[in-house]
Design a protein around this motif. Structure first.
Motif, mmCIF file in Angstrom:
data_model
loop_
_atom_site.group_PDB
_atom_site.id
_atom_site.type_symbol
_atom_site.label_atom_id
_atom_site.label_comp_id
_atom_site.label_asym_id
_atom_site.label_seq_id
_atom_site.Cartn_x
_atom_site.Cartn_y
_atom_site.Cartn_z
ATOM 1 N N TYR A 1 37.280 42.248 81.765
ATOM 2 C CA TYR A 1 37.355 41.714 83.124
ATOM 3 C C TYR A 1 37.451 40.189 83.120
ATOM 4 O O TYR A 1 38.160 39.609 83.944
ATOM 5 N N ALA A 2 36.742 39.541 82.219
ATOM 6 C CA ALA A 2 36.811 38.085 82.137
ATOM 7 C C ALA A 2 38.219 37.634 81.779
ATOM 8 O O ALA A 2 38.720 36.632 82.301
ATOM 9 N N SER A 3 38.877 38.389 80.890
ATOM 10 C CA SER A 3 40.263 38.061 80.523
ATOM 11 C C SER A 3 41.200 38.252 81.704
ATOM 12 O O SER A 3 42.065 37.414 81.980
ATOM 13 N N VAL B 1 42.650 47.359 85.291
ATOM 14 C CA VAL B 1 42.609 48.827 85.304
ATOM 15 C C VAL B 1 42.239 49.360 83.920
ATOM 16 O O VAL B 1 41.479 50.335 83.807
ATOM 17 N N LEU B 2 42.743 48.737 82.877
ATOM 18 C CA LEU B 2 42.376 49.154 81.515
ATOM 19 C C LEU B 2 40.877 48.968 81.279
ATOM 20 O O LEU B 2 40.238 49.797 80.615
ATOM 21 N N GLY B 3 40.320 47.883 81.818
ATOM 22 C CA GLY B 3 38.884 47.672 81.677
ATOM 23 C C GLY B 3 38.077 48.762 82.350
ATOM 24 O O GLY B 3 37.038 49.193 81.839
ATOM 25 N N LEU B 4 38.562 49.234 83.516
ATOM 26 C CA LEU B 4 37.878 50.303 84.232
ATOM 27 C C LEU B 4 38.017 51.657 83.554
ATOM 28 O O LEU B 4 37.077 52.459 83.545
ATOM 29 N N THR B 5 39.181 51.932 82.991
ATOM 30 C CA THR B 5 39.497 53.280 82.512
ATOM 31 C C THR B 5 39.376 53.405 80.994
ATOM 32 O O THR B 5 38.504 54.108 80.493
ATOM 33 N N LEU C 1 31.366 47.095 85.403
ATOM 34 C CA LEU C 1 31.753 46.034 86.333
ATOM 35 C C LEU C 1 30.508 45.578 87.084
ATOM 36 O O LEU C 1 29.966 46.303 87.916
ATOM 37 N N ARG C 2 30.048 44.368 86.777
ATOM 38 C CA ARG C 2 28.841 43.847 87.415
ATOM 39 C C ARG C 2 29.133 43.413 88.849
ATOM 40 O O ARG C 2 30.272 43.046 89.175
ATOM 41 N N SER D 1 33.551 38.296 92.583
ATOM 42 C CA SER D 1 34.508 37.274 92.163
ATOM 43 C C SER D 1 35.943 37.788 92.294
ATOM 44 O O SER D 1 36.827 37.074 92.786
ATOM 45 N N PHE D 2 36.179 39.033 91.864
ATOM 46 C CA PHE D 2 37.515 39.605 91.996
ATOM 47 C C PHE D 2 37.945 39.677 93.456
ATOM 48 O O PHE D 2 39.099 39.395 93.791
ATOM 49 N N VAL D 3 37.025 40.056 94.347
ATOM 50 C CA VAL D 3 37.365 40.160 95.772
ATOM 51 C C VAL D 3 37.796 38.805 96.321
ATOM 52 O O VAL D 3 38.804 38.694 97.038
ATOM 53 N N PHE D 4 37.051 37.750 95.975
ATOM 54 C CA PHE D 4 37.422 36.405 96.428
ATOM 55 C C PHE D 4 38.778 35.978 95.850
ATOM 56 O O PHE D 4 39.619 35.413 96.564
ATOM 57 N N ILE D 5 38.994 36.254 94.563
ATOM 58 C CA ILE D 5 40.253 35.854 93.924
ATOM 59 C C ILE D 5 41.420 36.636 94.504
ATOM 60 O O ILE D 5 42.500 36.075 94.772
ATOM 61 N N TRP D 6 41.223 37.941 94.722
ATOM 62 C CA TRP D 6 42.304 38.745 95.315
ATOM 63 C C TRP D 6 42.638 38.244 96.718
ATOM 64 O O TRP D 6 43.813 38.184 97.104
ATOM 65 N N ALA D 7 41.599 37.902 97.504
ATOM 66 C CA ALA D 7 41.846 37.364 98.846
ATOM 67 C C ALA D 7 42.596 36.036 98.762
ATOM 68 O O ALA D 7 43.526 35.776 99.547
ATOM 69 N N ALA D 8 42.228 35.200 97.794
ATOM 70 C CA ALA D 8 42.910 33.912 97.616
ATOM 71 C C ALA D 8 44.372 34.119 97.251
ATOM 72 O O ALA D 8 45.262 33.453 97.798
#
Length: 317
Positions: free
Chosen positions: A118-120, A273-277, A283-284, A290-297
């Motif tokens: 996820y960090a990557s 998706v690879l990280g999830l599957t 996923l903390r 952080s992902f939600v904010f970045i996706w919104a941005a």
């Protein structure tokens, strides 16, 4: 009915000779191919998880150079490579970009093999916004209010990592900054994509060769030459370095940059998706925020780009 003269049909076809532009080749399949390869690259790296990151990058450089030279020979770009190596200004810029991309590769491989998928992914989501900031600071580009809003949302996303996942924040920022600075240097360097990669690989080759020798003699263990499967995978890393870059270079010449900007989010999305599957990384909550904010941005930034592009494409009344 009178049959038309086939020669007349050839004359009526649009061509550069009669002043009409030829149909523009579609670069979308090439861009999709490049970002899909980059997106699934963690699966390939995972097959080489027992190879240290520095050694893997070294073999990547060693096996990339012959392929780059072969493609450059086919595309008749060897002369551009020679001119770049003889120009001290170009050489200084290429030394900088080679160092930045080498650092980026080492961090990315170490992060994937360390389980920080996820960090990557987040690092390459942040990268376009860092590009925007660098363009504002160093190239005098101006941001609209919506784009500044996107940057503010991204800053909130980074802040969420500070509160709950600070151990992975360094990975994301290092990947985003190193690749953004690499892109900035390559933007101002007067050399094409493939010749530039070839020059960078030539400049990295002495260090890469020394690294492979050190692992073979200093460490006493070399990952290449013992296991045929591992050796083949290491050689294939060169193909996976040069191929997507060439596809990207061809796509960039055939597509609008705004469209290409949308496609670039495919790669970190695949990694996420690879990280999830496949990798099953937990996923903390701070990472999700952080992902939600970045996706919104990114949604706000991309919508503003699309709006501006659509407005400029309208014909005058």
């Amino acid at each position: 009915m009178r049959r038309s003269d086939p020669r007349q049909r050839r004359i009526d076809l649009p061509s550069a000779r009669d002043g009409k532009p030829l149909p523009r080749p579609n670069g979308l399949p090439l861009a999709l191919g490049a970002y899909t390869i980059w997106g699934f690259l963690p699966l390939y790296i995972a097959l080489l998880r027992h190879v240290p990151a520095f050694e893997l990058v070294a073999w990547r450089v060693v096996f990339t150079l012959p392929l780059c030279l072969a493609i450059a020979a086919v595309r008749r770009q060897l002369g551009e490579i020679a001119r770049g190596l003889a120009d001290w200004r170009v050489l200084r810029l290429m030394l900088t970009s080679a160092g930045l991309i080498g650092i980026n590769w080492v961090i990315y491989i170490a992060a994937i093999n360390g389980g920080h998928i996820y960090a990557s992914s987040l690092g390459y989501y942040i990268n376009p916004l860092v590009n925007v900031l660098l363009g504002t600071v160093f190239l005098g580009e101006r941001l609209s209010r919506l784009q500044w809003g996107a940057v503010a949302l991204a800053a909130l996303g980074v802040g969420a990592l500070l509160l709950g996942a600070s151990d992975t924040l360094g990975i994301s920022l290092a990947l985003a900054l190193s690749f953004a600075l690499y892109g900035l240097v390559r933007k101002v360097a007067p050399v094409g994509a493939l010749p530039g990669l070839t020059i960078e690989t030539i400049l990295l080759l002495p260090l890469a060769a020394a690294t492979t020798l050190w692992f073979a003699h200093g460490e006493g263990v070399s990952s290449f030459g013992h296991d045929p499967r591992i050796s083949l995978l290491l050689a294939g890393a060169g193909v996976l370095t040069a191929t997507p870059l060439l596809l990207f270079a061809l796509a960039a010449r055939r597509m609008d940059l705004s469209t290409l900007g949308f496609v670039q989010f495919l790669s970190p999305t695949i990694v996420f998706v690879l990280g999830l599957t496949v990798f099953g990384e937990a996923l903390r909550p701070a990472q999700l925020a952080s992902f939600v904010f970045i996706w919104a941005a990114l949604a706000l930034f991309s919508w503003d780009l699309w709006r501006r592009h659509a407005g400029s494409a309208k014909p005058p009344a």
